[in-house]
Design an enzyme around this catalytic site. Structure first.
Site, PDB file in Angstrom:
ATOM      1  N   CYS A 382     -14.296  10.673 -38.049  1.00 44.17           N
ATOM      2  CA  CYS A 382     -14.870  10.155 -36.810  1.00 44.17           C
ATOM      3  C   CYS A 382     -15.383  11.317 -35.948  1.00 44.17           C
ATOM      4  O   CYS A 382     -16.382  11.934 -36.280  1.00 44.17           O
ATOM      5  CB  CYS A 382     -13.848   9.292 -36.066  1.00 44.17           C
ATOM      6  SG  CYS A 382     -14.598   8.190 -34.841  1.00 44.17           S
ATOM      7  N   HIS A 515     -12.684   5.432 -40.285  1.00 45.78           N
ATOM      8  CA  HIS A 515     -11.270   5.827 -40.337  1.00 45.78           C
ATOM      9  C   HIS A 515     -10.654   5.355 -41.649  1.00 45.78           C
ATOM     10  O   HIS A 515     -10.048   4.274 -41.712  1.00 45.78           O
ATOM     11  CB  HIS A 515     -10.511   5.225 -39.160  1.00 45.78           C
ATOM     12  CG  HIS A 515     -10.836   5.851 -37.841  1.00 45.78           C
ATOM     13  ND1 HIS A 515     -10.131   6.914 -37.331  1.00 45.78           N
ATOM     14  CD2 HIS A 515     -11.804   5.560 -36.933  1.00 45.78           C
ATOM     15  CE1 HIS A 515     -10.646   7.261 -36.153  1.00 45.78           C
ATOM     16  NE2 HIS A 515     -11.664   6.445 -35.897  1.00 45.78           N
ATOM     17  N   GLU A 517      -8.015   6.238 -43.017  1.00 47.45           N
ATOM     18  CA  GLU A 517      -6.549   6.188 -42.981  1.00 47.45           C
ATOM     19  C   GLU A 517      -6.026   4.768 -42.771  1.00 47.45           C
ATOM     20  O   GLU A 517      -4.898   4.443 -43.173  1.00 47.45           O
ATOM     21  CB  GLU A 517      -5.998   7.114 -41.892  1.00 47.45           C
ATOM     22  CG  GLU A 517      -6.334   6.739 -40.463  1.00 47.45           C
ATOM     23  CD  GLU A 517      -7.612   7.365 -39.935  1.00 47.45           C
ATOM     24  OE1 GLU A 517      -7.735   7.527 -38.714  1.00 47.45           O
ATOM     25  OE2 GLU A 517      -8.493   7.667 -40.756  1.00 47.45           O
TER      26      GLU A 517
END
Length: 543
Positions: A382, A515, A517
């Site tokens: 990001c 993102h 994750e």
């Protein structure tokens, strides 16, 4: 019809209600049941999207674009079931919706009150969209006795009566503290906590007792007697060596058995927890070790990067290596005596995560430059990708390259985009509008270059990843940046928005606007994190 498990907490916060909910769901899944977990948050924010990470930890984003509590990340990581906007509600959202109805005249002139209007809204949230589920686990934030939690406890009480006792089970988490000077565990906090929730009309069926020492049989019997539960329903919860051992630990202590018995359901056949045993085998028996430097601005509170931390651990599980995370404050490199080299040289890889605001950005850019020049594996997420692009632009001679997020700039390599396409159609955003819910949020598709590094990592050229940001890399600088060696290897399907950049002349240099994750799981690590840790492992063998 779905059965409901209500998870409450007493004495203090941070007793692990989220991990309890996720672990119970994992154990029930291992028996073949279909589960969904929901979080009730008592605060008055509509969602945590505008809250500081130091106040609330990370904001977790779902595929459908909801900004939610970080516990939903635990739910997804432990169950593999994608959370939805309907799985997290706050008091702020409930009151907003009730007041909107009242202004429209939906209540036909009635006096709007906590009971029945607020409690009815809470019950509607709990009961909505449960077709095809065996269990719905509802975690109530805060602690029993908090004034903010009272409407939720009352709604829980009403639901137990509405649905019937055979359809609901109450699991209460408490603290059994070890008093060092006395040399013993104390059960009174648990007794008082259970007395408090029972006085509100909710008798717990199962107690999860957090403790630093094993609970002796005499104290366990005492808790059972004074809290009106079977002795077998007093579940000991010692600190675990890894959060991924918690499902196994709670199963050994009998948590899922006691919940099933409280529902009057059989405890056979036994659950298949082999995938959790496989995860723990990789955690307990690593075949290597790497150190990852995470250069961020919220490093004082690791919960601000909760999903990121777990995704790095998942990458370690995929490679059977131990991942040591070194949290580095980006502002260190902005001080006159800041030494990027001595701080980052011991790292086997560098990651620059997301964030908001100008503070620390020059330190992040210095970290990008270090990784690029030293050929150390680099992962920008990001804002981290945006810093990589600004660093690339400056290296290409574009003086003044910066982001409009940080103020006026003659070279807006990163800027606010006001329109983009989603599955729902054209989305618009305007400067000066509300901060909450105005970002590009949720899952969006991207197209990868066929011969790119990231296409090889994913093993495909069409991906979908979750976003949370207001600013985008300016595609007008694409040609200039690619001349300097920074390749745009992933774009939005319409070709307008850069999604991934990489450096082909670097061992591992990837920046992503999304993102990744959020979609990583211990038993299914995200391919980017698995590849990043593999690159770090290779780097560790070179130094």
């Amino acid at each position: 019809m779905a059965r409901f498990v209500f998870v409450t907490g007493g004495v203090v916060s941070s007793l692990g209600k989220g991990l309890l909910s996720a672990s119970l769901a994992a154990c029930l899944q291992a028996r073949g049941y279909k589960c969904r977990i929901r979080k009730f948050d008592p605060y008055l924010n509509v969602d945590p999207g505008t809250m500081s990470p130091y106040q609330h930890g990370e904001v977790y984003v779902t595929d459908d674009g909801a900004e939610t509590d970080l516990d939903l990340g635990h739910y997804e990581r432990f169950t593999g079931v994608s959370a939805r906007q309907s799985d997290n509600v706050t008091t702020g959202r409930i009151y907003r919706d009730i007041i909107a109805r009242e202004r429209r005249g939906d209540y036909l002139g009635a006096t709007v009150q906590v009971i029945p209007h607020v409690t009815n809204a809470i019950k509607e949230f709990a009961l909505a969209d449960t077709d095809g589920l065996d269990f719905v686990i509802c975690e109530i934030g805060g602690t029993v006795g908090d004034i903010e939690s009272l409407p939720y406890i009352e709604a829980l009480r009403q639901l137990r009566n509405d649905l019937g006792r055979g359809q609901t089970v109450s699991v209460h988490t408490t603290l059994v503290p070890w008093i060092k000077v006395a040399g013993e565990l104390k059960t009174k906090p648990t007794q008082h906590s259970v007395r408090e929730i029972a006085s509100l009309g909710v008798q717990p069926d199962v107690l999860l007792c957090r403790c630093e020492m094993p609970i002796p049989e005499a104290e366990r019997a005492k808790i059972a007697q004074f809290c009106n539960v079977p002795k077998s329903a007093v579940i000991e919860a010692l600190d675990a060596r890894s959060i991924y051992d918690v499902p196994l630990q709670y199963h050994r202590e009998g948590l899922d058995d006691e919940v099933l018995k409280a529902f009057g359901l059989p405890t056979e056949p036994r659950p298949d927890l082999s995938r959790w045993e496989g995860v723990m085998d990789a955690v307990d028996h690593p075949e290597g070790e790497v150190t990852i430097g995470v250069v961020g601005k919220y490093v004082g509170l690791p919960d601000a990067y909760k999903s990121l931390r777990e995704a790095l651990i998942h990458g370690g599980i995929a490679n059977r290596v131990k991942v040591n995370i070194k949290w580095v404050d980006a502002e260190l490199f902005e001080k006159p005596d800041g030494d990027t080299i001595s701080e980052l040289e011991p790292m086997h890889a560098i990651l620059v995560p997301g964030g908001f605001g100008e503070r620390g950005t020059e330190g992040k850019i210095a970290s990008v430059r270090f990784a690029k020049e030293r050929k150390v594996p680099f992962f920008g997420i990001c804002l981290g990708m945006q810093m990589a692009c600004i660093e690339g632009a400056r290296a290409a001679g574009i003086e003044g390259a910066s982001s409009t997020e940080f103020g006026d700039t003659p070279e807006p390599v990163v800027g606010m985009i006001t329109e983009w396409m989603s599955e729902e159609g054209l989305q618009e955003r305007r400067a000066g509008g509300d901060l909450g819910g105005t970002m590009r949020l949720g899952a969006y598709e991207a197209t990868l270059g066929g011969n790119s590094h990231v296409a090889a990592i994913y093993g495909k050229t069409q991906i979908s990843e979750r976003h949370r940001h207001r600013y985008e890399v300016n595609a007008h600088y694409k040609a200039d940046l690619e001349k300097s060696g920074l390749v745009f290897s992933g774009m939005s399907p319409d070709g307008r928005l850069p999604e991934i950049v990489e450096r082909p002349d670097h061992p591992w240099f990837v920046g992503v606007q999304f993102h990744p994750e959020y979609k990583s799981r211990p038993f299914d690590p995200h391919p980017l994190f698995a590849s990043f840790i593999a690159a770090a492992l290779k780097q560790s063998r070179l130094v």
